[in-house]
Design an enzyme around this catalytic site. Structure first.
Site, PDB file in Angstrom:
ATOM      1  CG  ASP A  15      -0.450  -0.682   9.559  1.00 29.12           C
ATOM      2  OD1 ASP A  15      -0.870   0.472   8.975  1.00 29.12           O
ATOM      3  OD2 ASP A  15      -0.956  -1.596   9.130  1.00 29.12           O
ATOM      4  N   GLY A  41       0.810  -1.341  -0.009  1.00 33.61           N
ATOM      5  CA  GLY A  41       0.052  -0.082   0.040  1.00 33.61           C
ATOM      6  C   GLY A  41       0.875   1.300  -0.039  1.00 33.61           C
ATOM      7  NE  ARG A  67      -2.773  -3.771  -0.564  1.00 34.34           N
ATOM      8  CZ  ARG A  67      -2.051  -3.769   0.547  1.00 34.34           C
ATOM      9  NH1 ARG A  67      -0.821  -4.262   0.878  1.00 34.34           N
ATOM     10  NH2 ARG A  67      -2.197  -2.519   1.172  1.00 34.34           N
ATOM     11  N   GLY A  68       0.122  -8.350  -4.793  1.00 38.40           N
ATOM     12  CA  GLY A  68       0.193  -9.564  -5.677  1.00 38.40           C
ATOM     13  C   GLY A  68       1.356  -9.498  -6.434  1.00 38.40           C
ATOM     14  CB  ILE A  91      -3.715   9.061   6.595  1.00 38.94           C
ATOM     15  CG1 ILE A  91      -4.547  10.000   7.766  1.00 38.94           C
ATOM     16  CG2 ILE A  91      -2.363   8.696   7.306  1.00 38.94           C
ATOM     17  CD1 ILE A  91      -4.967   9.270   9.063  1.00 38.94           C
ATOM     18  NE  ARG A  92      -2.759   3.430   1.612  1.00 39.14           N
ATOM     19  CZ  ARG A  92      -3.243   2.304   0.956  1.00 39.14           C
ATOM     20  NH1 ARG A  92      -3.094   1.271   1.755  1.00 39.14           N
ATOM     21  NH2 ARG A  92      -3.861   2.143  -0.220  1.00 39.14           N
TER      22      ARG A  92
END
Ligand SMILES: Nc1ncnc2c1ncn2[C@@H]1O[C@H](COP(=O)(O)OP(=O)(O)O)[C@@H](O)[C@H]1O
Ligand SMILES: O=P(O)(O)OC[C@H]1O[C@](O)(COP(=O)(O)O)[C@@H](O)[C@@H]1O
Ligand SMILES: [Mg+2]
Length: 536
Positions: free
Chosen positions: A308, A188, A252-253, A461-462
């Site tokens: 995170d 992400g 992703r992946g 935020i990201r």
């Protein structure tokens, strides 16, 4: 190793802990119950069992024979082995280093070829010695019952654990003109990705590397023929840090490890910089191992990217600080809404799949949170000790309340779908929506007016650009990644540890996600700040 000078640790003393002792419905999770002290970290172990990680820690320690007078020496030697960082000479013992082309007094590699020799300045003292080390743990706990104590033996004795210091080495194992470096960003988004990309490119150029490319859209870019690699230079990256996201794109992946290494071989990539979290690093380590198996002289270096903050051993990962800062805007809006409404309740969901660091730090920073819920600390919504009962109390006493919940918290209340994303991560249920709905239902049922507002600022935020503190962290990590690769290390990642910059072997930092320790001073501080009771 040299002597360490000790300083006292601030915090509540055991003699003054009675104000924190559990009453019927108060702070049981703070865990100062010394009489029950069977294992070294009872509260942590309880949580750990739930998330299935600390079993590994106790297994490691339970295999130690503490009656052996030399156990500490053996432990330290074993630690040194575990944290040894893989080097190209492990596979190519005859590899000969050359003097470093990185010297801040000599920037000619940018402009010149190396036909006339490699510029270097033997007199320069800006290099890191390969034997330099950084102390991993700096607190000497005198008892396993000290808050947050991490003890190896029952006596909690002082055991030195050293990790490798990061930075430029005097000798390097790659000739800059033979390097083709690639950068890939996976998983992400996270504030600071562009800052790290930029620093890697700039530092590579200072070493004299001319072939630098970006792999588009994460690991997928290795196999998707429609995606071509992006040439990178100082000029291309000059201003990329001014915006959030990733210049290269993320995904992703991924293709198989062997396909990715095939692709690297075809492209002639011999330095790979991988920016990503736990999953990405597992991939990076697999690529490193595959390169070794094929006897390719390749350096694979990770830069931990996780908003995170769930990578082990590190003070923090880049983007975390920005996320906490940006979360303040959402919390403040929730507070204003709640405070301006009659019986207003604001619910803010923050990121944190399995770790509540963002929620905990955002709560601490804002001073506007009444209830902070994180995955590491179980809670009930309903019942006499539940969150909802406390919300009622807050409406009665304060008139309004703000709840901050980490996305991974309270998942047991939600229906499991077993769905996973392309990387294999479990798709979580929306705990924020659930709390909002349950709160509305509860107050309707008891006939008390409540005005509930829910904010989920995740993607706002990201997508932010890194703040100043993260900008600096990204700069140092990006530079150190390049220094590590040139020094000949591979299968490593960079990090900050007790404010110093270090290299770790990848497997040691991703064996499980780092979590908030409910027995730590930081969580206790958060509870002190919010004033929330235990919700069990
Ligand atoms: N165990 C693994 N081994 C190899 N690659 C992995 C592994 N887990 C995840 N990946 C790959 O790493 C990339 C990022 O993983 P993801 O979990 O989405 O993000 P993060 O790296 O932030 O944890 C994806 O391309 C995914 O396919
Ligand atoms: O919507 P997406 O891209 O799947 O991402 C959501 C997830 O990304 C995160 O921000 C973390 O992602 P990473 O593990 O890739 O760093 C989580 O907090 C959140 O669950
Ligand atoms: Mg992941």
């Amino acid at each position: 190793m040299e002597c360490i000078s000790h300083v006292s640790i601030a915090g509540p003393k055991l003699t003054s802990l009675h104000h924190l002792k559990p009453s019927l419905h108060f702070h049981r999770s703070r865990g100062f119950s010394l009489s029950n002290y069977h294992v070294f970290r009872p509260n942590l172990s309880r949580i750990a069992k739930r998330i299935g990680v600390f079993a590994e820690i106790s297994k490691q320690n339970s295999s130690i024979d503490f009656s052996d007078a030399d156990w500490k020496i053996k432990y330290q030697e074993d630690f040194e082995r575990r944290f040894n960082i893989p080097h190209i000479t492990d596979v190519f013992p005859d590899a000969q280093p050359i003097p470093s082309t990185f010297c801040l007094k000599m920037r000619t590699p940018l402009l010149e070829d190396f036909a006339g020799g490699y510029p270097s300045d033997e007199e320069w003292h800006g290099y890191i010695n390969n034997n330099d080390r950084v102390l991993l743990k700096v607190i000497k706990f005198s008892s396993p019952s000290s808050a947050g104590a991490e003890c190896i033996d029952p006596g909690c004795s002082w055991v030195e654990q050293w990790v490798h210091r990061a930075g430029p080495r005097e000798k390097i194992y790659f000739k800059p003109e033979e390097v083709k470096a690639a950068i890939v960003t996976c998983g992400g988004l996270c504030p600071g990705l562009n800052d790290v990309i930029r620093q890697i490119v700039i530092t590579l150029e200072i070493y004299g590397v001319k072939k630098i490319v970006g792999i588009p859209f994460g690991y997928r870019g290795f196999s998707d023929n429609d995606l071509s690699e992006m040439p990178l230079s100082r000029k291309v990256v000059q201003n990329v840090h001014l915006s959030g996201g990733s210049l290269l794109g993320v995904s992703r992946g991924s293709p198989s490890v062997s396909d990715m290494v095939d692709s690297m071989e075809e492209r002639g990539i011999n330095m790979l910089f991988v920016l990503g979290g736990n999953g990405t690093h597992a991939g990076a380590n697999a690529i490193h191992n595959e390169c070794r198996k094929r006897r390719l002289k390749v350096a694979v270096v990770g830069v931990p990217k996780t908003i995170d903050n769930d990578i082990l051993m590190m003070d923090k990962t880049f983007g975390f600080d920005t996320a906490v800062e940006e979360a303040q805007r959402a919390i403040n809006s929730a507070y204003i809404e709640a405070h301006s409404a009659y019986h207003g309740i604001g619910v803010v969901k923050l990121m944190g799949r399995s770790s509540g660091f963002i929620a905990m730090h955002a709560a601490l920073a804002s001073g506007q949170i009444d209830i902070c819920l994180i995955p590491e600390v179980p809670f009930h919504l309903h019942g006499p000790h539940g969150v909802l009962r406390h919300l009622k109390y807050l409406l009665e006493t304060k008139g309004s309340a703000v709840v901050c919940v980490a996305e991974g918290a309270g998942q047991s209340f939600l229906r499991k779908t077993n769905a996973t994303d392309a990387s294999g991560n479990i798709v979580l249920g929306d705990i924020g929506v659930h709390i909002q709905q349950e709160t509305k239902k509860y107050f309707k049922e008891i006939g008390v007016h409540a005005d509930v507002k829910y904010i989920d600022p995740t993607y706002m935020i990201r997508a932010c650009r890194a703040n100043a503190s993260d900008g600096i962290l990204c700069t140092v990590l990006g530079q150190n990644a390049v220094h590590g690769a040139f020094a000949g290390y591979s299968g490593i990642t960079v990090g900050i540890c007790n404010t110093h910059y270090v290299y770790f072997p990848i497997p040691e930092v991703i064996s499980y996600p780092r979590a908030v320790d409910p027995n730590s001073r930081m969580w206790h501080r958060c509870l002190t700040s919010t004033g929330q009771p235990d919700f069990i």
